[in-house]
Write an enzyme that holds these catalytic residues in place. Sequence first.
Site, PDB file in Angstrom:
ATOM      1  N   LYS A  93     -35.316 -12.728 -25.447  1.00 31.78           N
ATOM      2  CA  LYS A  93     -35.794 -11.646 -25.170  1.00 31.78           C
ATOM      3  C   LYS A  93     -35.293 -10.790 -26.430  1.00 31.78           C
ATOM      4  CE  LYS A  93     -32.703  -8.658 -21.873  1.00 31.78           C
ATOM      5  NZ  LYS A  93     -32.089  -8.146 -20.279  1.00 31.78           N
TER       6      LYS A  93
ATOM      7  N   SER B 248     -32.703  -6.977 -16.423  1.00 36.11           N
ATOM      8  CA  SER B 248     -33.586  -6.639 -17.299  1.00 36.11           C
ATOM      9  C   SER B 248     -34.681  -7.516 -18.002  1.00 36.11           C
ATOM     10  CB  SER B 248     -32.410  -6.090 -18.371  1.00 36.11           C
ATOM     11  OG  SER B 248     -31.919  -6.785 -18.413  1.00 36.11           O
TER      12      SER B 248
ATOM     13  N   SER C 269     -28.737  -9.657 -14.970  1.00 33.11           N
ATOM     14  CA  SER C 269     -29.981  -9.514 -15.596  1.00 33.11           C
ATOM     15  C   SER C 269     -30.654 -10.742 -15.968  1.00 33.11           C
ATOM     16  CB  SER C 269     -29.842  -8.402 -16.852  1.00 33.11           C
ATOM     17  OG  SER C 269     -30.087  -7.201 -17.049  1.00 33.11           O
TER      18      SER C 269
END
Lengths: 505, 489
Positions: free
Chosen positions: B83, B158, B182
């Site tokens: 990420k 997210s 997330s």
Amino acid sequence: MGVSGSRGHCYTWRVMTEYEPVIGLEVHAQIRTRSKMFCGCPADYHDAPPNSHVCPVCLALPGSLPVINREAVRAVIMTGLALRATIAEHTKFDRKNYTYPDLMKGYQISQYDLPICTGGYLEFDLDGQTKRVGITRVHLEEDVAKLFHRIDPATGEPYSLVDVNRSGVPLMEMVGEPDIRSAEEARQYLMKYRAILQFLGVSEGNMEEGNFRCDANVSIRPKGSREYGTKVEVKNMNSFRAVYRALQFELERQARLLDGGKRVAQETRGWVEERGETVSMRSKEHAHDYRYFPEPDLPPLHISRAWVSEIAERTPELPDEKRARYVTHYGLSAYDAAMLTLAPATARFFEGVLEAGGDGRAAAIAKPAANWIITEFGRLLNDTRTQIEESNVKPAHLAELIGLIEQNVIGTAQAKTAFEEMFRSGKTAKAVVDELGLRQITDSGALADSVRQAIAQYPQAVDDFRKGKDAASKFLVGQVMKLTKGKANPTVVAQVVKEQLEALR
Amino acid sequence: MAAPTSDLHYLTVREMADALRARRMSSYELTQAHLLRIERLDPSLGAYLAVTAERALAQARAADERIANGTAGPLTGIPMQLKDNLSTGGVRTTCASRILENYTPAYDATVARRLADAGAVLLGKGNMDEFAMGSSTETSAYKPARNPWDTDRVPGGSSGGPAVAVAAGEAAFSLGSDTGGSIRQPAALCGVVGLKPTYGAVSRYGLIAFASSLDQIGPFTRTVEDAALVMNAIAGYDPNDSTSMPAPAPDFLLGLNDGIRGLRVGIVCEFMGDGIDPDVANATRIAIAELERLGATVRDVSLPHANAALAVYYIIAPTECSANLSRYDGVKFGMSDQDTKGLWPAMESTRRHGFGAEVKRRILLGTYALSSGYYDAYYLKAQQVRTIIRREFAEAFQQVDVLVTPTSPTVAFKLGERISDPVRMHASDVCTVPVNIAGIPGISVPCGFVHGLPVGLQILGPHLSEPTLLRVAHAYEQATGWHRMHPGI
């Protein structure tokens, strides 16, 4: 001292008689640890090229995390113990939020409601009395980066440079109770606190270099009043002298305002050294809201009692303890003991002299050692702006000189000459005495000629002696000392003078 | 919906490692195949913010050498994604924010370093909501990510990019971060496995902070066993993270196949009724029945304050973020307004243009909650409720071994559907947020489909119960085979 001009003196008097000053100090001291507060970078940035002692943590690169420096915590605990403070079992760090280009993270890791130390007191002597000032708290935080403001010579535009080396250096903040009642008390208190930190070895305590900084909360109130006046925070005092002058100025400024029927505004004022006055920096309406909250990147800290005991056991001797010991063990006067314990380097030198003096002789040479260090040595250090630990004269040298005086190898006057030369050259006492031919003449045979010469020169003295005036013989001794350029041993001279005068009677 | 497939891209990490070790293929070939797939699919999926092809191929070559000389580990040569809020030295790390558009970290996050040491191959950086603030990956300043099961729909967030990359075979695994769901919510919405470890089990060093007391890094994988393999590489104490647990990490593969006979399962009743899509609740009930069939005993458990978790979250997370994001002022790194004159105006302009609306909203919320006079009413109160929620979970785990809930109250929603309605967007995290508030671990495992869209089952356990969660999830996965379903792209 005080503000120049007659009005200044007048108000100093008024402040003293009609108003009572109420002063509390906040002192920030950098802690001398090897690494910074929350990362492994070296904490000592003297002589380091700008931005060379940096890493992701103290640069506040995204994603970096703080790790507590145990040694810094130890230093604060040690300081707290010296101030008779309570050492918290459970403490924590908090974020103090504000924005400034020298604050890398946009918040400072500090301590809010659970400082490491609370309570305690600090005592100092003033005018023969011991004054005690309460300590509110001592907590740990981190220093910020250093800004350098410049002007571009080409365009005339101002710009600023940031040196991050100082960012993250451990900083200990001590907040004192508003128990201080004069500018002089403030100065004495500050000097005493610095001495404690220096004796503990936790801080250099150098105000000029900025590793020891002080802000003051100042107010005045009519004598006898119990309510506090409006308090003004005074900043930017960069020396002990500046603290004294700034506080004196501020007290008088406030007294004048009150006398003129005006109110003191709650504000922050900065001391401007060149102008000798404090100027307004920001008012209360612009006071910061620091939005403190617990630092989530650091778990709460548990301080075990075992650790506190261990630190207490290893705490070096404090200035007050040393001072008391000098008086009781070595028979020094309170004044001498106080002078020797103002700074650790001085005490270290003094103890070095005693040690070099040999076994069992400490008590015997303590008094002359103290005299030399405080008067002659002190004067030379002051004149040449030299630190005692950087001086050419080493403790062993002074011990040797004291030995020579004791053994009548050298007289007092000659010793001063010798010491000056030792201070200049760094040579040993013996070497200097021999080189300059300062050895005392103790041989009565060798002195007989000089005595004869003096008697011949001053027949009147002989007559006086015959008439029973003892002063005459003292006069002749003085003349002999002059003839021998002070090298003669006065006791031996007196002996010989007496013998020769008796012979002439 | 697509049929089960045995495409190379959908091999598990374990299968890829076996193939590499047996020399049926090289890491170079495997990496190249992934890069080609990214090139083909990602323009429409948006799982990557940056692809590090050259570096990946060099790492693959090095991995092949390790495999050849017998020093390879279980992740050596496996192509993966991180990420974009995980710092990668020398590789741009933007947090999907304009303000970090040109920021290249000078150091590796601990997890990035550990994976590099294990020989894993970094394909690139995963798309996400800006600074991990969002539940749809639509707040990414660069582009939204799209759900591979229906590209008109969001992948969740997210960590939308990591979920999409793993679901679409654009990476064998990925790492995300989970502050309020997330990892688990996008894993559920994309039909993959997502594990949020116990707070402190995985080092946060190098994870660009959103909310420090809630953030935790964890893996996205296509199977539960793969999640265990990745955890073996990334978990464990890190002296650089003072909140990481000092205890040594266990072998997460141990006991994976031991089954769940006698396991006590609690159904959190607060998360099976109001606010939960009936079809999702139904899929969850069917999954629970499967757990019972596998030998677990099931009972209802109540967490009366769990519904307050969202309110607590929206005080604590913004509070911490308001401080964490103060460093982005244009003075030190990232975007900097050089045209505006004066320090303060330039700082303000940098932040005004550098941050998106959701980030600004949370900074303002947090700043407000901490303001003088409001601290007790907001932050302090939130911390008190946090303690209550933590205690409720602890009490529940006296009665049961694990708790189950739907991971997300709905299946993937349409792009644009909630972006202008923050409260509704925030409600996406109602089942996941309490877990971060309590600091406990949670895993989302695929448990079927509603209208052709994946549903996730969330399994929760007490602190450091990851081995149990993995065992339960693995037993369920092996019994149902949902992990063999892949989107038809």
